[in-house]
Write a protein that holds these residues in place. Structure first.
Motif, PDB file in Angstrom:
ATOM      1  N   PRO A 144       1.028  -1.191   0.033  1.00 53.23           N
ATOM      2  CA  PRO A 144       0.022   0.166   0.048  1.00 53.23           C
ATOM      3  C   PRO A 144       0.937   1.290  -0.023  1.00 53.23           C
ATOM      4  O   PRO A 144       1.824   1.349   0.562  1.00 53.23           O
ATOM      5  CB  PRO A 144      -0.739   0.058   1.465  1.00 53.23           C
ATOM      6  CG  PRO A 144      -0.732  -1.588   1.887  1.00 53.23           C
ATOM      7  CD  PRO A 144       0.736  -2.011   1.324  1.00 53.23           C
ATOM      8  N   PRO A 145       0.465   2.398  -0.761  1.00 56.15           N
ATOM      9  CA  PRO A 145       1.402   3.475  -0.853  1.00 56.15           C
ATOM     10  C   PRO A 145       1.063   4.357   0.346  1.00 56.15           C
ATOM     11  O   PRO A 145       0.032   4.114   0.968  1.00 56.15           O
ATOM     12  CB  PRO A 145       0.893   4.383  -2.022  1.00 56.15           C
ATOM     13  CG  PRO A 145      -0.631   3.664  -2.278  1.00 56.15           C
ATOM     14  CD  PRO A 145      -0.610   2.247  -1.578  1.00 56.15           C
ATOM     15  N   ASP A 146       2.004   5.133   0.673  1.00 56.87           N
ATOM     16  CA  ASP A 146       1.832   6.140   1.659  1.00 56.87           C
ATOM     17  C   ASP A 146       0.904   7.185   1.420  1.00 56.87           C
ATOM     18  O   ASP A 146       1.361   8.461   1.222  1.00 56.87           O
ATOM     19  CB  ASP A 146       3.255   6.452   2.262  1.00 56.87           C
ATOM     20  CG  ASP A 146       3.123   7.383   3.509  1.00 56.87           C
ATOM     21  OD1 ASP A 146       2.165   7.352   4.316  1.00 56.87           O
ATOM     22  OD2 ASP A 146       3.699   8.370   3.734  1.00 56.87           O
ATOM     23  N   ALA A 206      -5.849  -1.340  -2.555  1.00 56.23           N
ATOM     24  CA  ALA A 206      -6.877  -1.697  -1.386  1.00 56.23           C
ATOM     25  C   ALA A 206      -6.810  -3.016  -0.885  1.00 56.23           C
ATOM     26  O   ALA A 206      -6.912  -3.392   0.273  1.00 56.23           O
ATOM     27  CB  ALA A 206      -8.323  -1.212  -1.760  1.00 56.23           C
ATOM     28  N   GLU A 207      -6.630  -4.212  -1.847  1.00 53.98           N
ATOM     29  CA  GLU A 207      -6.558  -5.412  -1.412  1.00 53.98           C
ATOM     30  C   GLU A 207      -5.080  -5.573  -0.536  1.00 53.98           C
ATOM     31  O   GLU A 207      -5.084  -6.415   0.204  1.00 53.98           O
ATOM     32  CB  GLU A 207      -6.358  -6.299  -2.595  1.00 53.98           C
ATOM     33  CG  GLU A 207      -7.922  -6.673  -3.121  1.00 53.98           C
ATOM     34  CD  GLU A 207      -7.905  -7.518  -4.560  1.00 53.98           C
ATOM     35  OE1 GLU A 207      -6.829  -8.210  -4.710  1.00 53.98           O
ATOM     36  OE2 GLU A 207      -8.697  -7.269  -5.315  1.00 53.98           O
ATOM     37  N   ALA A 208      -4.176  -4.955  -1.129  1.00 54.03           N
ATOM     38  CA  ALA A 208      -3.034  -5.065  -0.220  1.00 54.03           C
ATOM     39  C   ALA A 208      -2.924  -4.505   0.934  1.00 54.03           C
ATOM     40  O   ALA A 208      -2.540  -5.050   2.179  1.00 54.03           O
ATOM     41  CB  ALA A 208      -1.843  -4.454  -1.024  1.00 54.03           C
ATOM     42  N   PRO A 243     -16.813   0.257  -0.637  1.00 59.87           N
ATOM     43  CA  PRO A 243     -15.167   0.332  -0.485  1.00 59.87           C
ATOM     44  C   PRO A 243     -14.423   0.351  -1.771  1.00 59.87           C
ATOM     45  O   PRO A 243     -14.940   0.391  -2.679  1.00 59.87           O
ATOM     46  CB  PRO A 243     -15.469  -1.260  -0.017  1.00 59.87           C
ATOM     47  CG  PRO A 243     -16.712  -1.333   0.696  1.00 59.87           C
ATOM     48  CD  PRO A 243     -17.609  -0.741  -0.137  1.00 59.87           C
ATOM     49  N   ARG A 244     -13.456   1.178  -1.566  1.00 58.47           N
ATOM     50  CA  ARG A 244     -12.492   1.613  -2.755  1.00 58.47           C
ATOM     51  C   ARG A 244     -12.659   0.512  -3.962  1.00 58.47           C
ATOM     52  O   ARG A 244     -12.744   0.788  -5.069  1.00 58.47           O
ATOM     53  CB  ARG A 244     -11.167   1.884  -2.179  1.00 58.47           C
ATOM     54  CG  ARG A 244     -10.420   2.708  -3.193  1.00 58.47           C
ATOM     55  CD  ARG A 244     -11.010   4.088  -3.132  1.00 58.47           C
ATOM     56  NE  ARG A 244     -10.684   4.677  -4.525  1.00 58.47           N
ATOM     57  CZ  ARG A 244     -11.201   5.930  -5.082  1.00 58.47           C
ATOM     58  NH1 ARG A 244     -12.370   6.138  -4.480  1.00 58.47           N
ATOM     59  NH2 ARG A 244     -10.882   6.585  -5.861  1.00 58.47           N
ATOM     60  N   ASP A 245     -12.255  -0.868  -3.482  1.00 55.25           N
ATOM     61  CA  ASP A 245     -11.916  -1.844  -4.859  1.00 55.25           C
ATOM     62  C   ASP A 245     -13.465  -1.790  -5.338  1.00 55.25           C
ATOM     63  O   ASP A 245     -13.170  -2.134  -6.604  1.00 55.25           O
ATOM     64  CB  ASP A 245     -11.269  -2.880  -3.951  1.00 55.25           C
ATOM     65  CG  ASP A 245     -12.210  -3.667  -2.937  1.00 55.25           C
ATOM     66  OD1 ASP A 245     -12.690  -2.577  -2.318  1.00 55.25           O
ATOM     67  OD2 ASP A 245     -11.990  -4.642  -2.729  1.00 55.25           O
ATOM     68  N   TYR A 290      -6.866   4.996  -3.046  1.00 53.65           N
ATOM     69  CA  TYR A 290      -6.392   3.830  -3.365  1.00 53.65           C
ATOM     70  C   TYR A 290      -6.726   3.175  -4.771  1.00 53.65           C
ATOM     71  O   TYR A 290      -7.974   3.230  -4.960  1.00 53.65           O
ATOM     72  CB  TYR A 290      -6.437   2.779  -2.196  1.00 53.65           C
ATOM     73  CG  TYR A 290      -5.410   3.117  -0.984  1.00 53.65           C
ATOM     74  CD1 TYR A 290      -5.253   4.476  -0.560  1.00 53.65           C
ATOM     75  CD2 TYR A 290      -4.689   1.991  -0.590  1.00 53.65           C
ATOM     76  CE1 TYR A 290      -4.528   4.564   0.485  1.00 53.65           C
ATOM     77  CE2 TYR A 290      -3.752   2.293   0.504  1.00 53.65           C
ATOM     78  CZ  TYR A 290      -3.645   3.611   0.989  1.00 53.65           C
ATOM     79  OH  TYR A 290      -2.858   3.840   2.232  1.00 53.65           O
ATOM     80  N   THR A 291      -6.087   2.491  -5.388  1.00 52.06           N
ATOM     81  CA  THR A 291      -6.703   1.613  -6.634  1.00 52.06           C
ATOM     82  C   THR A 291      -7.301   0.122  -6.043  1.00 52.06           C
ATOM     83  O   THR A 291      -6.984  -0.011  -4.732  1.00 52.06           O
ATOM     84  CB  THR A 291      -5.686   1.447  -7.596  1.00 52.06           C
ATOM     85  OG1 THR A 291      -4.626   0.344  -6.903  1.00 52.06           O
ATOM     86  CG2 THR A 291      -4.762   2.354  -8.218  1.00 52.06           C
ATOM     87  N   GLY A 292      -7.759  -0.525  -6.740  1.00 54.64           N
ATOM     88  CA  GLY A 292      -8.431  -1.907  -6.157  1.00 54.64           C
ATOM     89  C   GLY A 292      -7.314  -2.708  -5.757  1.00 54.64           C
ATOM     90  O   GLY A 292      -7.399  -3.198  -4.602  1.00 54.64           O
TER      91      GLY A 292
END
Ligand SMILES: C[S@@+](CC[C@H](N)C(=O)[O-])C[C@H]1O[C@@H](n2cnc3c(N)ncnc32)[C@H](O)[C@@H]1O
Length: 259
Positions: free
Chosen positions: A4-6, A123-125, A189-191, A118-120
């Motif tokens: 996941p990015p910061d 988000a999973e990560a 949710p994002r994903d 976040y990208t899908g």
């Protein structure tokens, strides 16, 4: 796995924004909340003010007064603001991120409105990382809400045999904006939000709910239309989880395939 990015998210929150979610968890997760033991309830990314964290603590302690509740934030300013009210309420605070910074395995991890942007895949990560902090049988709740919580949704993901299993998608409206199933799309949710496209399970679900709503809503107020459409959907075989008083309040959960 993606890391996941910061991502920086603003810490906006409101008192009562997640009250519907607290009510759902109290109604459906009592065994988890009442179980003896040290496993805490953790709220990750509680925001610039600790309102929803304190409300969560009050809710879960209404069924288990000795429950440990911890707020995790990466924003030092939010931690400073929360210090006094949380100390007064017996809620611990910890600076950290999705790895929960070494906390004991949690029975419940909540991360609401933290994955904006976040990208899908990201988000999973993030789910996977949040899941590492869960005790076996514990629940990860990750989702989104409108500013005042008028519309709110969350993934319910259970740690089973050491892995996260998607259990259900919880959806809630307070009818402030009326009701139509498609209203949930922008607060998924994002994903999921990024995958409401023909051929996906979530697209199919919202389409079937809309058809049930179209077939039942004539002459009904939004609250009644919600209930009638959910009942019709469930009667057609859709795996909808309903809790009587919360159905009237505008809440259901859609069980994921295999969930
Ligand atoms: C929009 S606020 C959400 C507040 C509250 N949970 C709510 O739903 O109203 C998002 C918060 O998440 C925090 N946050 C974002 N990413 C985080 C991370 N990886 N670890 C801990 N906190 C994080 C931000 O600092 C911000 O305070």
């Amino acid at each position: 796995m993606n890391t996941p990015p910061d991502r920086r998210t603003r810490g906006r929150t409101r008192a009562g924004r997640l009250a519907a979610l607290d009510a759902w968890l109290l109604a459906t997760e009592r065994p988890l909340l009442e179980a003896p033991g040290e496993a805490p309830v953790v709220d990750v990314g509680f925001g610039a003010e600790p309102w929803t964290l304190l409300e969560l603590a009050t809710a879960v302690r209404s069924v288990n007064p000795s429950l440990a509740v911890v707020g995790v934030e990466r924003d030092p300013g939010a931690l400073r603001t929360a210090a006094d009210p949380c100390a007064g309420a017996g809620v611990a605070l910890r600076e950290g991120g999705f790895d929960l910074n070494g906390l004991a395995p949690a029975r419940l991890v909540r991360a609401m409105n933290v994955l904006r942007g976040y990208t899908g895949a990201e988000a999973e990560a993030a789910h996977a990382l949040l899941g590492t902090g869960l005790a076996e049988g514990g629940l990860l709740v990750e989702g989104s809400a409108s500013a005042d919580g008028e519309l709110c949704t969350a993934h319910l993901l259970r740690k089973v045999d050491g892995a996260l299993r998607p259990e259900a998608l919880w959806l809630a409206t307070d009818f402030t904006r009326g009701f139509a199933p498609i209203q949930f799309r922008d607060w998924l949710p994002r994903d999921l939000r990024r995958s409401v496209k023909p051929g996906t399970a979530i697209h199919g679900f919202l389409g079937r709910w809309t058809a049930a709503w179209d077939a039942t809503r004539a002459g009904l107020a939004p609250r009644e239309a919600f209930r009638a459409s959910a009942e019709r959907l469930a009667a057609s075989g859709e795996p909808l989880l309903r809790v009587e008083n919360l159905l009237a309040a505008g809440q259901v959960a859609w069980r994921y395939a295999g969930g």
